[in-house]
Every structure is written in structure tokens, then in C-alpha cells.
Design an enzyme around this catalytic site. Structure first.
Site, PDB file in Angstrom:
ATOM      1  N   GLU A   1      -4.887   3.458  -8.424  1.00 19.00           N
ATOM      2  CA  GLU A   1      -6.151   4.098  -8.023  1.00 19.00           C
ATOM      3  C   GLU A   1      -6.333   5.445  -8.713  1.00 19.00           C
ATOM      4  O   GLU A   1      -5.455   6.308  -8.634  1.00 19.00           O
ATOM      5  CB  GLU A   1      -6.188   4.291  -6.501  1.00 19.00           C
ATOM      6  CG  GLU A   1      -7.490   4.950  -6.053  1.00 19.00           C
ATOM      7  CD  GLU A   1      -7.657   5.055  -4.547  1.00 19.00           C
ATOM      8  OE1 GLU A   1      -6.826   4.493  -3.796  1.00 19.00           O
ATOM      9  OE2 GLU A   1      -8.599   5.735  -4.122  1.00 19.00           O
TER      10      GLU A   1
ATOM     11  N   GLU B   1       0.925  -0.632  -4.989  1.00 20.28           N
ATOM     12  CA  GLU B   1      -0.284   0.202  -5.024  1.00 20.28           C
ATOM     13  C   GLU B   1       0.103   1.650  -5.290  1.00 20.28           C
ATOM     14  O   GLU B   1       1.028   2.190  -4.641  1.00 20.28           O
ATOM     15  CB  GLU B   1      -1.047   0.113  -3.704  1.00 20.28           C
ATOM     16  CG  GLU B   1      -2.482   0.606  -3.840  1.00 20.28           C
ATOM     17  CD  GLU B   1      -2.834   1.886  -3.122  1.00 20.28           C
ATOM     18  OE1 GLU B   1      -3.952   2.380  -3.311  1.00 20.28           O
ATOM     19  OE2 GLU B   1      -1.981   2.414  -2.368  1.00 20.28           O
TER      20      GLU B   1
ATOM     21  N   HIS C   1       0.827  -1.200   0.000  1.00 21.14           N
ATOM     22  CA  HIS C   1       0.000   0.000   0.000  1.00 21.14           C
ATOM     23  C   HIS C   1       0.866   1.256   0.000  1.00 21.14           C
ATOM     24  O   HIS C   1       1.604   1.515   0.962  1.00 21.14           O
ATOM     25  CB  HIS C   1      -0.886  -0.028   1.256  1.00 21.14           C
ATOM     26  CG  HIS C   1      -1.816   1.122   1.398  1.00 21.14           C
ATOM     27  ND1 HIS C   1      -1.688   2.053   2.408  1.00 21.14           N
ATOM     28  CD2 HIS C   1      -2.899   1.491   0.666  1.00 21.14           C
ATOM     29  CE1 HIS C   1      -2.665   2.932   2.308  1.00 21.14           C
ATOM     30  NE2 HIS C   1      -3.409   2.622   1.258  1.00 21.14           N
ATOM     31  N   ARG C   2       0.819   2.001  -1.089  1.00 23.80           N
ATOM     32  CA  ARG C   2       1.691   3.172  -1.307  1.00 23.80           C
ATOM     33  C   ARG C   2       3.170   2.737  -1.272  1.00 23.80           C
ATOM     34  O   ARG C   2       4.043   3.491  -0.849  1.00 23.80           O
ATOM     35  CB  ARG C   2       1.425   4.267  -0.274  1.00 23.80           C
ATOM     36  CG  ARG C   2      -0.064   4.572  -0.068  1.00 23.80           C
ATOM     37  CD  ARG C   2      -0.330   5.681   0.918  1.00 23.80           C
ATOM     38  NE  ARG C   2      -1.740   5.719   1.309  1.00 23.80           N
ATOM     39  CZ  ARG C   2      -2.282   6.553   2.169  1.00 23.80           C
ATOM     40  NH1 ARG C   2      -1.529   7.489   2.728  1.00 23.80           N
ATOM     41  NH2 ARG C   2      -3.567   6.507   2.465  1.00 23.80           N
TER      42      ARG C   2
ATOM     43  N   HIS D   1      -1.049  10.465  -2.844  1.00 24.45           N
ATOM     44  CA  HIS D   1      -2.346  10.140  -2.253  1.00 24.45           C
ATOM     45  C   HIS D   1      -3.260  11.348  -2.154  1.00 24.45           C
ATOM     46  O   HIS D   1      -4.441  11.283  -2.514  1.00 24.45           O
ATOM     47  CB  HIS D   1      -2.160   9.538  -0.858  1.00 24.45           C
ATOM     48  CG  HIS D   1      -3.455   9.212  -0.185  1.00 24.45           C
ATOM     49  ND1 HIS D   1      -4.149  10.144   0.579  1.00 24.45           N
ATOM     50  CD2 HIS D   1      -4.212   8.095  -0.179  1.00 24.45           C
ATOM     51  CE1 HIS D   1      -5.267   9.585   1.011  1.00 24.45           C
ATOM     52  NE2 HIS D   1      -5.331   8.345   0.575  1.00 24.45           N
TER      53      HIS D   1
ATOM     54  N   GLN E   1      -8.341   0.585  -9.463  1.00 24.21           N
ATOM     55  CA  GLN E   1      -9.279   0.712  -8.348  1.00 24.21           C
ATOM     56  C   GLN E   1      -9.733   2.163  -8.235  1.00 24.21           C
ATOM     57  O   GLN E   1      -9.018   3.091  -8.620  1.00 24.21           O
ATOM     58  CB  GLN E   1      -8.586   0.300  -7.046  1.00 24.21           C
ATOM     59  CG  GLN E   1      -7.247   1.008  -6.908  1.00 24.21           C
ATOM     60  CD  GLN E   1      -6.560   0.915  -5.565  1.00 24.21           C
ATOM     61  OE1 GLN E   1      -7.201   0.705  -4.541  1.00 24.21           O
ATOM     62  NE2 GLN E   1      -5.247   1.116  -5.575  1.00 24.21           N
TER      63      GLN E   1
HETATM   64  O1  G3P Z   1      -6.704   1.712  -2.382  1.00 23.58           O
HETATM   65  C1  G3P Z   1      -6.982   1.070  -1.187  1.00 23.58           C
HETATM   66  C2  G3P Z   1      -6.759   2.074  -0.187  1.00 23.58           C
HETATM   67  O2  G3P Z   1      -5.533   2.642  -0.529  1.00 23.58           O
HETATM   68  C3  G3P Z   1      -7.814   3.122  -0.200  1.00 23.58           C
HETATM   69  O3  G3P Z   1      -7.514   4.072   0.711  1.00 23.58           O
HETATM   70  O4  G3P Z   1      -7.019   6.388   1.160  1.00 23.58           O
HETATM   71  O5  G3P Z   1      -5.185   4.709   1.269  1.00 23.58           O
HETATM   72  O6  G3P Z   1      -6.119   5.388  -0.909  1.00 23.58           O
HETATM   73  P1  G3P Z   1      -6.404   5.188   0.530  1.00 23.58           P
HETATM   74 CA    CA Z   2      -5.145   3.914  -2.509  1.00 24.04          CA
END
Ligand code: G3P
Ligand code: CA
Length: 284
Positions: free
Chosen positions: A148, A66, A39-40, A81, A179
Site C-alpha cells: 500500500e 500486506e 494484514h500487516r 502503517h 493498493q
Molecule cells: O490495505 C487494506 C487495509 O490495510 C486498509 O486499511 O488502515 O489497515 O491500511 P489500513
Molecule cells: Ca494497509
């Protein structure tokens, strides 16, 4: 499901239906292994959405990188983000009000050293905000990207721009996931290229429930759902999985929570600590 999400989805599906668009989810090649989504990047260890963080995610055997997308004043897709520069750089203001050249002047790493001194490294200071081009050039066409579309309503044309880069770099669509919290953005992606696999993000503000109509609506264009992990229960997970959709909750950083979600039957999850999830998956 929130009323806001339901309303947005209903309007988006109705819009496509009016245009006579044919929808199909393209979900035939699901990976049934539990996906470990960095994540990131490995953002528990390095400044989020930097090449360094993404590389660390790969080194820790995350299955997917991600990437959140924002768009600059001059139409360039960057990995970030927030809609604003303030939290993760030494700049200030909206991304959409700054050119790529301006954003490239910024330091995207020092904030992390200040906020997380126990994880700080001198080499993080001065890291740059990457463009999507740079990410694709660095990791290549066969890496697994989980991208995303952030705030697509702020950035008209974001989906076309993303697809243009995917095609330019010949990114393997079997290992690409797109996503969004926006059903309209995902349906637009589906309409542009139905071979791109999609995941509908959900943000619940109270304990989540999902019914057959909700699931069937998502299945019209997506192969999975990404809910916030702290609002779902076993019943939710099993209803989604039994429908044939994937379910990838976000953002799961503690081993106990990872194990609980695995026991419930999730097919993947987003984590800032891909090494921890791999340990859990190996029973450590
Ligand atoms: O993309 C899944 C998750 O990352 C969604 O929340 O705010 O971290 O982008 P956010
Ligand atoms: Ca995200």
C-alpha cells in the site's frame, strides 16, 4: 462512495485524460481463489510490519504479505502503517522528519507486548522497522506482496521509489498487488508501469453503495476494490464481482464475519489472523 473519494478520482482521471494517457486495467490473470491477505503480517499474533509478523503470516499460509509504506527523511521506503512513529515504536514524531538511521535505532516490538500481554513474547522486544529492501531480500522475488502506498501526498516520488525497488529485486509482477486509498497514486502507478496490478481501497463512513460509473472509473486502472468490511452488504459485493473486479474487504478478524463475506462472494480479504481464515476456508 464518499464525495471526497469521488472528487479525487474524478480529478485524477481527468488529469490523465488531459495528458492523453492510455489506461487499461491489466486484469486478465485474476486469481479466482479467495485470497487470504496477512494484514500487516500475522499482526494479531506479532508486532505489525515486522519481519517476524510477515514470517508468521507465511507460516500460517497467508497468500499475501500486506505491507504499508512510509518514506523516511532520506527517501527510504519503510514498512509502517502510521505517518508517525509513536504508536508502533518507542520513537516520536513524523516518519518524514527522521532518517532511516534514526528509525533503525527504535524498538518496534515492545509496544505490542505491552498492549497485548496475552500474545507477548520476549523476542518481540527490540524488533526493528524493516525497509522495503529488507522485506524483498528476506522473502524473495516470488513471494506474494500486497503493498500500500500510504499518504502518497506526503511523499512525492513514492510510486517511482516503489517501482524502482520492484524492478531492482526482480519482483514477479504476477504476484504483486499495489493498493491505495489514493486514486491519484494508483493512476500514477498505472502510468509508470501498466503491468502492475492495482486495487483501489475505499473507506466508507456510512453504508456503502457503488454504481456503474464508480466501477467503470476504477476499472480504467485497477483490477479490484478494497472496501471496509463493516460498511458493505451482499448487494455491494455482488455488484462489484459481477463487474469483473476483485473485491478484498478489510480487516476481517472474526470467523463469523469471514464466512458471511465468503457467502456474499468476496474474492479475498485482509485479516490479522490468516490461520483463522484458512480454518474457515477449510470449513472448520
Ligand atoms: O490495505 C487494506 C487495509 O490495510 C486498509 O486499511 O488502515 O489497515 O491500511 P489500513
Ligand atoms: Ca494497509
Amino acid at each position: 462512495m464518499t464525495n471526497k473519494w469521488k472528487a479525487a478520482l474524478g480529478a485524477a482521471v481527468m488529469g490523465l485524460s488531459i495528458m492523453g494517457t492510455s489506461l487499461s486495467a491489466g486484469a486478465s490473470s485474476h486469481n479466482k481463489d479467495i485470497l487470504n491477505v496477512a494484514h500487516r503480517g500475522a499482526s494479531g499474533y506479532a508486532p505489525e510490519h515486522t519481519i517476524t509478523s510477515y514470517k508468521m503470516g507465511e507460516q500460517m499460509h497467508g497468500d499475501y504479505i500486506e505491507i504499508d509504506l512510509q518514506m523516511t527523511k532520506d527517501g527510504q521506503l519503510i514498512a509502517m502503517h502510521d505517518e508517525t512513529l509513536d504508536r508502533t515504536t518507542n520513537g516520536t514524531g513524523q516518519v518524514k522528519d527522521h532518517t532511516l538511521a534514526e528509525i533503525k535505532q527504535l524498538d518496534a516490538g515492545s509496544w505490542f507486548n505491552e498492549k497485548y500481554p496475552q500474545m507477548a513474547k520476549p523476542e518481540y522486544a527490540g524488533l526493528k522497522v524493516p525497509t522495503l529492501d529488507e522485506v524483498f531480500k528476506t522473502f524473495g522475488k516470488n513471494a506474494n506482496y500486497y503493498i500500500e502506498t500510504k499518504s502518497p501526498e506526503v511523499y512525492p516520488g513514492m510510486e517511482e521509489a516503489l517501482l524502482e525497488k520492484v524492478n531492482k529485486y526482480d519482483i514477479d509482477k504476477e504476484t504483486l498487488l499495489v493498493q491505495s486509498f489514493s486514486p491519484a497514486s494508483l493512476i500514477k502507478m498505472h502510468d509508470l508501469d501498466s503491468s502492475v496490478k492495482l486495487v483501489q481501497l475505499m473507506e466508507y463512513t456510512s453504508p456503502a453503495a457503488i454504481n456503474d460509473a464508480d466501477i467503470n472509473a476504477v476499472k480504467q486502472y485497477a483490477m479490484g476494490i478494497g472496501p471496509n468490511s463493516d460498511m458493505i452488504d451482499k448487494e455491494y459485493v455482488q455488484k462489484v464481482v459481477n463487474s469483473g473486479l476483485e473485491i478484498h474487504p478489510y480487516t476481517v478478524n472474526e470467523k463469523e464475519e469471514m464466512q458471511k463475506l465468503i457467502d456474499w462472494g468476496v474474492t479475498g480479504m485482509f485479516t490479522n489472523f490468516p490461520d483463522r481464515l484458512n480454518e474457515v476456508l477449510k470449513g472448520k
